[in-house]
Design a protein around this motif. Structure first.
Motif, short mmCIF file in Angstrom:
data_model
loop_
_atom_site.label_atom_id
_atom_site.label_comp_id
_atom_site.label_asym_id
_atom_site.label_seq_id
_atom_site.Cartn_x
_atom_site.Cartn_y
_atom_site.Cartn_z
N CYS A 110 0.86 -1.18 0.00
CA CYS A 110 0.00 0.00 0.00
C CYS A 110 0.90 1.23 0.00
CB CYS A 110 -0.91 -0.01 1.23
SG CYS A 110 -1.87 1.50 1.44
N CYS A 119 -0.35 4.13 2.46
CA CYS A 119 -0.11 3.98 3.90
C CYS A 119 1.29 3.46 4.20
CB CYS A 119 -1.15 3.06 4.52
SG CYS A 119 -1.22 1.42 3.78
N TRP A 127 -6.20 -0.50 9.03
CA TRP A 127 -6.16 -1.78 8.32
C TRP A 127 -7.07 -2.82 8.97
CZ3 TRP A 127 -4.71 -6.90 8.97
CH2 TRP A 127 -4.45 -7.63 7.81
#
Length: 228
Positions: free
Chosen positions: A76, A79, A201
């Motif tokens: 990701c 993030c 998450w």
């Protein structure tokens, strides 16, 4: 002109030439072996990831095949996190890498999380230098790792897995005589999972939960694994 093989100049030149030749040979050998060494490191990492899925006894060929067919790494960029997704007998598992410090050196592992992102499927921990029979037992499935299976990812308190002396109310029993290594695993899990919590998450977990503050509180409490 006869070469003086007993002189200092000859000795220095001869030694210098030999050093250069040996260095070149070592460089060639190292370059030739590097692809194999890199492949071995990659395979070892893959087998550790598979161990977190309780696939612990696969030979090299079987491990490579299963990994290639059932494991993928997900990154990701937003993030700045990465994890692995696995297909295990038709069920989806998430595998999160964690790293920390034991008594004598680095410790690391992989946490396999069920598709609900709430419970632990299994774990794998490893080390290079913890004491055999004490802190080294973190890599022992039957003694230590098996206890994590089915536990909430963030412990029953919701603030991280607590590793305590047996019968003292923790999520997992720590290893007797290995307080620092056991607490190192606890801190590793809290600090390793904190970025995933902060990024939202985990489903049904408040992103504002400050696991790092919880870790500091645990360190201040200085809980021991053994009776005094």
């Amino acid at each position: 002109m006869k070469l003086n093989t007993n002189g200092n100049v000859y000795t220095i030149v001869y030694a210098s030439v030999m050093v250069i030749i040996v260095a070149l040979l070592l460089a060639v050998v190292s370059a030739a072996l590097k692809p194999r060494q890199d492949a071995n490191v990659k395979l070892d990492t893959q087998k550790q990831i598979l161990a977190s899925l309780n696939l612990r006894d696969l030979d090299n060929a079987a491990a490579e095949k299963f990994y290639a067919e059932n494991i993928k790494e997900v990154t990701c960029d937003k993030c700045q996190l990465s994890w692995f997704e696995a297909n295990l007998n038709g069920e989806k598992k998430y595998i999160l890498p964690v790293r920390g410090a034991g008594l004598w050196g680095p410790i690391w592992g992989y946490i396999a999380v069920n598709d609900d992102k709430q419970t632990i499927f299994s774990v794998f921990f490893n080390h290079d230098s913890e004491t055999p029979g004490l802190g080294g037992e973190i890599k022992n499935y039957a003694v230590f790792q098996q206890q994590f299976e089915g536990k909430p990812v963030l412990g029953t308190s919701g603030k991280g897995i607590l590793i305590e002396k047996a019968g003292n109310g923790g999520d997992v029993d720590c290893i007797s005589g290995a307080t620092i290594t056991s607490k190192g695993v606890e801190s590793m899990l809290i600090s390793g999972l904190a970025p995933y919590v902060e990024a939202g998450w985990f489903d049904q977990v408040e992103p504002a939960l400050n696991l790092k503050a919880v870790m500091n509180e645990n360190e201040v409490e200085n809980r021991e694994c053994d009776e005094k």
